[in-house]
Design an enzyme around this catalytic site. Structure first.
Site, PDB file in Angstrom:
ATOM      1  N   VAL A 181       0.821  -1.216   0.000  1.00 49.36           N
ATOM      2  CA  VAL A 181       0.000   0.000   0.000  1.00 49.36           C
ATOM      3  C   VAL A 181       0.856   1.268   0.000  1.00 49.36           C
ATOM      4  CG1 VAL A 181      -0.226   0.247   2.513  1.00 49.36           C
ATOM      5  CG2 VAL A 181      -2.064   1.029   1.039  1.00 49.36           C
ATOM      6  N   ALA A 184       5.388  -6.334   6.425  1.00 51.61           N
ATOM      7  CA  ALA A 184       4.026  -6.268   5.882  1.00 51.61           C
ATOM      8  C   ALA A 184       4.025  -5.450   4.596  1.00 51.61           C
ATOM      9  CB  ALA A 184       3.088  -5.604   6.880  1.00 51.61           C
ATOM     10  N   ASP A 185       3.167  -5.846   3.689  1.00 53.93           N
ATOM     11  CA  ASP A 185       2.934  -5.045   2.482  1.00 53.93           C
ATOM     12  C   ASP A 185       1.685  -4.200   2.609  1.00 53.93           C
ATOM     13  OD1 ASP A 185       4.583  -7.544   1.541  1.00 53.93           O
ATOM     14  OD2 ASP A 185       4.958  -5.855   0.192  1.00 53.93           O
ATOM     15  N   ARG A 186       0.739  -4.682   3.402  1.00 53.84           N
ATOM     16  CA  ARG A 186      -0.482  -3.892   3.666  1.00 53.84           C
ATOM     17  C   ARG A 186      -1.149  -4.482   4.901  1.00 53.84           C
ATOM     18  NH1 ARG A 186      -4.422  -1.155  -0.490  1.00 53.84           N
ATOM     19  NH2 ARG A 186      -2.817  -1.688  -2.015  1.00 53.84           N
ATOM     20  N   ALA A 236      -1.216  -8.503   4.818  1.00 55.60           N
ATOM     21  CA  ALA A 236      -0.660  -9.106   3.597  1.00 55.60           C
ATOM     22  C   ALA A 236       0.853  -9.028   3.685  1.00 55.60           C
ATOM     23  CB  ALA A 236      -1.135  -8.333   2.368  1.00 55.60           C
TER      24      ALA A 236
END
Ligand code: MRU
Length: 351
Positions: A93, A245-247, A255
């Site tokens: 994000v 974390a990516d989002r 995620a």
């Protein structure tokens, strides 16, 4: 000397080509948005914070070198190019959040009649440039907060053993790292006995990049194959798992790199605390849970080949999601620059 994935000096931007590591350390020049988009999409640069920083810096470079006739044109160009950069990879994000913030800034600067075109350009560029230092400062705070949290459960001067997944270090950020920042802080405090890093198939961020950073920093570490996590937890007395974390959805669902979810399930079964370390820029307050996160699917070739060498039987079909969702119920805490939050308390930060 610490590793630098992103070099930004004298009006030029270079990134360490992560497709070539660990065999070769080669920097490639990013001359504008098109180069930035390609480098992110091909994963020459990867990791949620690094994607956002390189994307935005590629725009700063382009604006510096390009002639624009009016504030209106500049605002339009900024919005179009940022939206294009967001399309380079869908799951993390950070690039989307940076784009939304920068488009809002461009609108404010455009509407302010006291600001001329040159000032609008330079204010916009200096906001992007500030991302580099802010990210390092956030990561150091994440490192300290995470080390403190983990050590609460190990009072005295006992040592801890940490498992991590994927690459969340200097190569995935402007420097120091998030989950790897926590590991670095534990090491600096002389409380880290050992870190285990997974290979992280199919792209091998663990074997190629995390292992490279750990060896570079002389942190005691062992590489394992992803399928060894259960055996590791049973036999090696792991103190905690820390991943990036990516989002992060507002309910704490997270995620992160494919394989994270199965590690969290195994951690629950073995009674090992499972932490997510991420800056606030990785929290997506607009989505209520992980089901709404788009998961990027990548080419079959990442599974069928290692480098140029095919390892899979000809004709087999593949499924290659690059990320998975770990439900909040499996997460002991979300370690941020502002403190460590229970997943269910995250939304209170935005009220
Ligand atoms: O596909 P990648 O290498 O960009 O995935 C990276 C991860 O999943 C990281 O854990 C995440 O971006 C956090 S990096 C600080």
């Amino acid at each position: 000397m610490s590793l630098r994935a992103i070099k930004y000096e004298n009006n030029s931007l270079e990134i360490l080509d992560q497709l070539l590591l660990p065999a070769h350390s080669k920097y490639v020049s990013i001359k504008g948005v098109e180069d930035g988009w390609k480098a992110i999409n091909k994963m020459q640069v990867r990791g949620a914070p690094a994607i956002a920083i390189v994307g935005c810096l590629s725009l700063a470079i382009e604006i510096k070198h390009e002639k624009v006739d009016s504030k209106r044109d500049l605002r339009q160009e900024i919005e179009g190019k940022l939206n294009y950069l967001v399309s380079s990879r869908p799951t993390a994000v950070n690039m989307k959040k940076a784009a939304d913030d920068l488009i809002a800034l461009a609108n404010r600067l455009y509407e302010d009649e006291n600001i001329n075109l040159e000032t609008m350009k330079s204010r916009f560029i200096s906001d992007i440039e500030a991302m580099l230092e802010a990210d390092i400062a956030d990561n150091k705070a994440i490192g300290e907060n995470g080390a403190k949290e983990i050590l609460l459960k190990f009072p005295g001067d006992g040592l801890v053993r940490i498992l991590t997944h994927c690459n969340t270090g200097s190569l995935a950020t402007a420097g120091y790292g998030t989950a790897l920042g926590v590991i670095r802080s534990l090491h600096t405090l002389k409380r880290l006995e050992h870190v285990y890093c997974t290979e992280t198939r199919p792209y091998n961020q663990g074997a190629r990049l995390t292992a490279y950073e750990l060896v570079h920093d002389k942190i005691p570490a062992t590489l394992i194959v992803d399928s060894m996590v259960g055996a590791l937890m049973k036999q090696r007395n792991i103190s905690a798992v820390v991943v990036g974390a990516d989002r992060v959805a507002i309910n704490g669902d997270t995620a992160n790199k494919i394989g994270t979810y199965q590690i969290a399930v195994l951690a629950k079964y073995h009674g090992v605390a499972f932490y997510v370390a991420a800056p606030f820029t990785s929290i997506d307050r607009k989505i209520s849970n992980g089901d709404q996160i788009i998961i990027e699917e990548r080419p079959d070739r990442e599974i069928t080949h290692v480098g140029e060498h095919r390892i899979a039987a000809q004709g087999i079909s593949c499924w290659n999601p690059a990320f998975d969702i770990t439900p909040a119920s499996l997460i002991a805490g979300i370690i941020t620059e502002k403190g460590v939050f229970l997943p269910e308390k995250l939304k209170e930060c935005f009220q």
